[in-house]
Design a protein around this motif. Structure first.
Motif, PDB file in Angstrom:
ATOM      1  N   VAL A  82       0.824  -1.158   0.068  1.00 21.76           N
ATOM      2  CA  VAL A  82      -0.064  -0.059  -0.023  1.00 21.76           C
ATOM      3  C   VAL A  82       0.980   1.171   0.051  1.00 21.76           C
ATOM      4  N   TRP A  83       0.802   1.934  -1.022  1.00 20.82           N
ATOM      5  CA  TRP A  83       1.636   3.107  -1.143  1.00 20.82           C
ATOM      6  C   TRP A  83       0.930   4.207  -0.458  1.00 20.82           C
ATOM      7  N   GLN A  84      -0.539   4.572  -0.831  1.00 19.09           N
ATOM      8  CA  GLN A  84      -1.028   5.674  -0.108  1.00 19.09           C
ATOM      9  C   GLN A  84      -2.606   5.159  -0.209  1.00 19.09           C
ATOM     10  N   VAL A  85      -3.258   5.269   0.966  1.00 19.07           N
ATOM     11  CA  VAL A  85      -4.540   5.022   1.269  1.00 19.07           C
ATOM     12  C   VAL A  85      -5.134   6.178   1.758  1.00 19.07           C
ATOM     13  N   GLY A  86      -6.395   6.817   1.258  1.00 24.51           N
ATOM     14  CA  GLY A  86      -6.789   7.956   1.770  1.00 24.51           C
ATOM     15  C   GLY A  86      -8.305   7.830   1.575  1.00 24.51           C
ATOM     16  N   VAL A  87      -9.119   8.482   2.572  1.00 23.67           N
ATOM     17  CA  VAL A  87     -10.447   8.871   2.652  1.00 23.67           C
ATOM     18  C   VAL A  87     -10.818  10.207   2.917  1.00 23.67           C
ATOM     19  N   LEU A  88     -11.740  10.677   2.164  1.00 25.78           N
ATOM     20  CA  LEU A  88     -12.164  11.967   2.303  1.00 25.78           C
ATOM     21  C   LEU A  88     -12.525  12.411   4.004  1.00 25.78           C
ATOM     22  N   GLN A  92     -14.260   9.316   6.878  1.00 21.54           N
ATOM     23  CA  GLN A  92     -13.201   8.794   7.557  1.00 21.54           C
ATOM     24  C   GLN A  92     -14.013   8.473   9.120  1.00 21.54           C
ATOM     25  N   GLY A  93     -13.292   7.179   9.634  1.00 22.57           N
ATOM     26  CA  GLY A  93     -14.166   6.585  10.704  1.00 22.57           C
ATOM     27  C   GLY A  93     -15.138   5.941  10.630  1.00 22.57           C
ATOM     28  N   GLN A  94     -15.514   5.404   9.446  1.00 16.76           N
ATOM     29  CA  GLN A  94     -16.735   4.919   9.257  1.00 16.76           C
ATOM     30  C   GLN A  94     -16.617   3.552   8.704  1.00 16.76           C
ATOM     31  N   GLY A  95     -15.128   3.092   8.744  1.00 17.43           N
ATOM     32  CA  GLY A  95     -15.074   1.764   8.165  1.00 17.43           C
ATOM     33  C   GLY A  95     -14.737   1.723   6.627  1.00 17.43           C
ATOM     34  N   LEU A  96     -14.949   2.843   5.961  1.00 11.40           N
ATOM     35  CA  LEU A  96     -14.214   2.782   4.595  1.00 11.40           C
ATOM     36  C   LEU A  96     -12.918   2.519   4.518  1.00 11.40           C
ATOM     37  N   GLY A  97     -12.042   2.762   5.258  1.00 15.87           N
ATOM     38  CA  GLY A  97     -10.641   2.341   5.070  1.00 15.87           C
ATOM     39  C   GLY A  97     -10.451   0.848   4.964  1.00 15.87           C
ATOM     40  N   LEU A  98     -11.072   0.247   6.046  1.00 17.68           N
ATOM     41  CA  LEU A  98     -10.910  -1.201   5.867  1.00 17.68           C
ATOM     42  C   LEU A  98     -11.489  -1.813   4.693  1.00 17.68           C
ATOM     43  N   ASN A 124       1.070   8.633  12.712  1.00 20.81           N
ATOM     44  CA  ASN A 124      -0.164   8.575  11.908  1.00 20.81           C
ATOM     45  C   ASN A 124      -0.946   7.514  12.774  1.00 20.81           C
ATOM     46  N   PRO A 125      -1.695   7.664  13.826  1.00 20.86           N
ATOM     47  CA  PRO A 125      -2.390   6.882  14.527  1.00 20.86           C
ATOM     48  C   PRO A 125      -3.753   6.047  13.728  1.00 20.86           C
ATOM     49  N   ALA A 126      -4.182   6.754  12.821  1.00 20.07           N
ATOM     50  CA  ALA A 126      -5.084   6.237  12.042  1.00 20.07           C
ATOM     51  C   ALA A 126      -4.801   5.331  10.962  1.00 20.07           C
ATOM     52  N   SER A 127      -3.620   5.626  10.531  1.00 22.41           N
ATOM     53  CA  SER A 127      -2.944   4.446   9.499  1.00 22.41           C
ATOM     54  C   SER A 127      -2.694   3.277  10.178  1.00 22.41           C
ATOM     55  N   GLN A 128      -2.045   3.561  11.481  1.00 24.00           N
ATOM     56  CA  GLN A 128      -1.551   2.282  12.268  1.00 24.00           C
ATOM     57  C   GLN A 128      -2.493   1.456  12.587  1.00 24.00           C
ATOM     58  N   ALA A 129      -3.704   2.197  13.145  1.00 22.07           N
ATOM     59  CA  ALA A 129      -5.063   1.586  13.592  1.00 22.07           C
ATOM     60  C   ALA A 129      -5.480   0.714  12.508  1.00 22.07           C
ATOM     61  N   LEU A 130      -5.483   1.289  11.130  1.00 25.13           N
ATOM     62  CA  LEU A 130      -6.040   0.694   9.979  1.00 25.13           C
ATOM     63  C   LEU A 130      -5.482  -0.536   9.759  1.00 25.13           C
ATOM     64  N   PHE A 131      -3.968  -0.798   9.716  1.00 27.24           N
ATOM     65  CA  PHE A 131      -3.397  -2.063   9.385  1.00 27.24           C
ATOM     66  C   PHE A 131      -3.585  -2.958  10.217  1.00 27.24           C
ATOM     67  N   ALA A 135      -5.248  -6.918  10.325  1.00 31.35           N
ATOM     68  CA  ALA A 135      -4.658  -8.079  10.618  1.00 31.35           C
ATOM     69  C   ALA A 135      -5.751  -8.745  11.659  1.00 31.35           C
ATOM     70  N   ARG A 136      -6.358  -7.956  12.573  1.00 32.16           N
ATOM     71  CA  ARG A 136      -7.267  -8.721  13.580  1.00 32.16           C
ATOM     72  C   ARG A 136      -8.490  -9.171  12.772  1.00 32.16           C
ATOM     73  N   SER A 137      -8.934  -8.484  11.620  1.00 34.19           N
ATOM     74  CA  SER A 137      -9.936  -9.079  10.720  1.00 34.19           C
ATOM     75  C   SER A 137      -9.977 -10.430  10.316  1.00 34.19           C
TER      76      SER A 137
HETATM   77  C1  LIG Z   1      -6.030   6.155   7.238  1.00 33.21           C
HETATM   78  C2  LIG Z   1      -7.386   6.162   6.554  1.00 33.21           C
HETATM   79  C3  LIG Z   1      -7.381   5.704   5.246  1.00 33.21           C
HETATM   80  C4  LIG Z   1      -8.458   5.362   7.551  1.00 33.21           C
HETATM   81  O1  LIG Z   1      -9.611   5.168   6.854  1.00 33.21           O
HETATM   82  P1  LIG Z   1     -10.806   5.224   7.824  1.00 33.21           P
HETATM   83  O2  LIG Z   1     -12.192   5.033   6.801  1.00 33.21           O
HETATM   84  O3  LIG Z   1     -10.952   6.347   8.678  1.00 33.21           O
HETATM   85  O4  LIG Z   1     -10.645   3.966   8.944  1.00 33.21           O
HETATM   86  P2  LIG Z   1     -11.764   2.913   9.447  1.00 33.21           P
HETATM   87  O5  LIG Z   1     -13.027   3.738   9.629  1.00 33.21           O
HETATM   88  O6  LIG Z   1     -11.835   1.886   8.386  1.00 33.21           O
HETATM   89  O7  LIG Z   1     -10.839   2.508  10.791  1.00 33.21           O
HETATM   90  C5  LIG Z   1      -9.960   1.695  10.784  1.00 33.21           C
HETATM   91  C6  LIG Z   1      -9.399   1.788  12.122  1.00 33.21           C
HETATM   92  O8  LIG Z   1      -8.592   2.975  12.008  1.00 33.21           O
HETATM   93  C7  LIG Z   1      -9.083   3.790  13.211  1.00 33.21           C
HETATM   94  N1  LIG Z   1      -9.283   4.875  13.041  1.00 33.21           N
HETATM   95  C8  LIG Z   1      -9.771   5.819  11.909  1.00 33.21           C
HETATM   96  N2  LIG Z   1      -9.428   7.142  12.236  1.00 33.21           N
HETATM   97  C9  LIG Z   1      -8.703   7.471  13.364  1.00 33.21           C
HETATM   98  C10 LIG Z   1      -8.269   8.335  14.019  1.00 33.21           C
HETATM   99  N3  LIG Z   1      -8.335   9.601  13.603  1.00 33.21           N
HETATM  100  N4  LIG Z   1      -7.247   8.052  15.053  1.00 33.21           N
HETATM  101  C11 LIG Z   1      -7.002   6.925  15.474  1.00 33.21           C
HETATM  102  N5  LIG Z   1      -7.732   5.691  14.911  1.00 33.21           N
HETATM  103  C12 LIG Z   1      -8.429   5.836  13.643  1.00 33.21           C
HETATM  104  C13 LIG Z   1     -10.528   2.942  13.440  1.00 33.21           C
HETATM  105  O9  LIG Z   1     -11.046   3.305  14.859  1.00 33.21           O
HETATM  106  C14 LIG Z   1     -10.234   1.690  13.054  1.00 33.21           C
HETATM  107  O10 LIG Z   1      -9.616   1.113  14.239  1.00 33.21           O
HETATM  108  P3  LIG Z   1     -10.542  -0.158  15.119  1.00 33.21           P
HETATM  109  O11 LIG Z   1     -11.098  -0.965  14.348  1.00 33.21           O
HETATM  110  O12 LIG Z   1      -9.324  -0.636  15.868  1.00 33.21           O
HETATM  111  O13 LIG Z   1     -11.283   0.808  16.023  1.00 33.21           O
HETATM  112  C15 LIG Z   1      -7.905   7.692   6.891  1.00 33.21           C
HETATM  113  O14 LIG Z   1      -7.906   7.913   8.293  1.00 33.21           O
HETATM  114  C16 LIG Z   1      -7.323   8.631   6.150  1.00 33.21           C
HETATM  115  O15 LIG Z   1      -7.796   8.871   4.965  1.00 33.21           O
HETATM  116  N6  LIG Z   1      -6.268   9.506   6.682  1.00 33.21           N
HETATM  117  C17 LIG Z   1      -5.763  10.507   5.976  1.00 33.21           C
HETATM  118  C18 LIG Z   1      -4.670   9.831   4.849  1.00 33.21           C
HETATM  119  C19 LIG Z   1      -3.682   9.075   5.604  1.00 33.21           C
HETATM  120  O16 LIG Z   1      -3.070   9.334   6.581  1.00 33.21           O
HETATM  121  N7  LIG Z   1      -3.636   7.728   5.079  1.00 33.21           N
HETATM  122  C20 LIG Z   1      -2.594   6.851   5.586  1.00 33.21           C
HETATM  123  C21 LIG Z   1      -1.038   6.909   4.975  1.00 33.21           C
HETATM  124  S1  LIG Z   1      -0.701   6.334   3.382  1.00 33.21           S
END
Ligand SMILES: CC(C)(COP(=O)(O)OP(=O)(O)OC[C@H]1O[C@@H](n2cnc3c(N)ncnc32)[C@H](O)[C@@H]1OP(=O)(O)O)[C@@H](O)C(=O)NCCC(=O)NCCS
Length: 176
Positions: A82-88, A92-98, A124-131, A135-137
């Motif tokens: 995964v080079w870049q993953v992004g959600v508007l 965000q936070g609605q399961g779309l990243g997964l 980048n805690p959101a990205s860490q949480a996503l991966f 794995a957990r899934s």
């Molecule tokens: C990273 C990103 C793609 C995740 O997408 P998302 O749709 O928000 O993620 P999901 O709703 O599928 O959630 C996936 C996990 O991330 C967690 N998460 C989402 N946003 C978070 C935030 N701002 N802080 C901490 N955890 C977060 C969710 O709680 C979930 O983990 P959990 O199941 O353990 O609770 C999105 O936040 C994003 O576009 N961020 C900006 C771009 C970026 O940083 N991309 C990654 C680097 S390439």
């Protein structure tokens, strides 16, 4: 192996492989996330063209709301990077990243890939949480090890450790 149910995104989203004409929209989405390092527009055009089979588009009501830009590392045929993953932001936070990751792994070009890798910046805690969630899934490991260290960058930059998720059993029912 079974997988648990991810959080369902409440909006209806259409997923498809990228096409050349998506390049400009991918560049705009990278900007709109506010977090991603935005590369040149040319870079997104190139990926949407030469790596279209491993790049995923998510659309809601005809508008790009999510993207996953990736490729298969040439020396690792069982790995999808995964080079870049992004959600508007508003999606965000609605399961779309997964869901993006799951649909991406469903792309025919990635059908043999049992491992998902990505470098994830320490800040980048959101990205860490996503991966870790991916794995957990699947009930598999998410290994995290040093990869691009701060001193390797030509400018100030947080370290980018490598996350490696897998082995994901292929042919298993994927949560969507
Ligand atoms: C990273 C990103 C793609 C995740 O997408 P998302 O749709 O928000 O993620 P999901 O709703 O599928 O959630 C996936 C996990 O991330 C967690 N998460 C989402 N946003 C978070 C935030 N701002 N802080 C901490 N955890 C977060 C969710 O709680 C979930 O983990 P959990 O199941 O353990 O609770 C999105 O936040 C994003 O576009 N961020 C900006 C771009 C970026 O940083 N991309 C990654 C680097 S390439």
């Amino acid at each position: 192996m079974t997988v648990d149910n991810p959080t369902a995104s409440p909006v209806s989203v259409h997923f498809r492989a990228a096409q050349s004409h998506d390049g400009a929209a991918l560049w705009r989405l990278a900007q709109a996330t506010g977090t991603l390092e935005v590369n040149s527009a040319y870079f997104y055009l190139l990926f949407a063209t030469d790596f279209a089979r491993t790049c995923l588009i998510a659309e809601h009501e005809g508008r790009l709301v999510g993207m996953l830009i990736g490729y298969q590392p040439p020396n690792e045929p069982r790995t999808a990077f995964v080079w870049q993953v992004g959600v508007l932001p508003e999606h965000q936070g609605q399961g779309l990243g997964l869901r993006l990751l799951q649909h991406w792994l469903d792309l025919p070009a990635l059908s043999a890939c049992e491992f998902v890798t990505a470098t994830v910046a320490d800040d980048n805690p959101a990205s860490q949480a996503l991966f870790r969630r991916l794995a957990r899934s699947h009930g598999v490991a998410c290994e995290e090890r040093p990869h691009f260290t701060a001193d390797m960058f030509p400018h100030e930059h947080p370290p980018e450790p490598l996350f490696r998720v897998g082995p994901i059993p292929r042919g298993a029912l994927m949560p969507h």
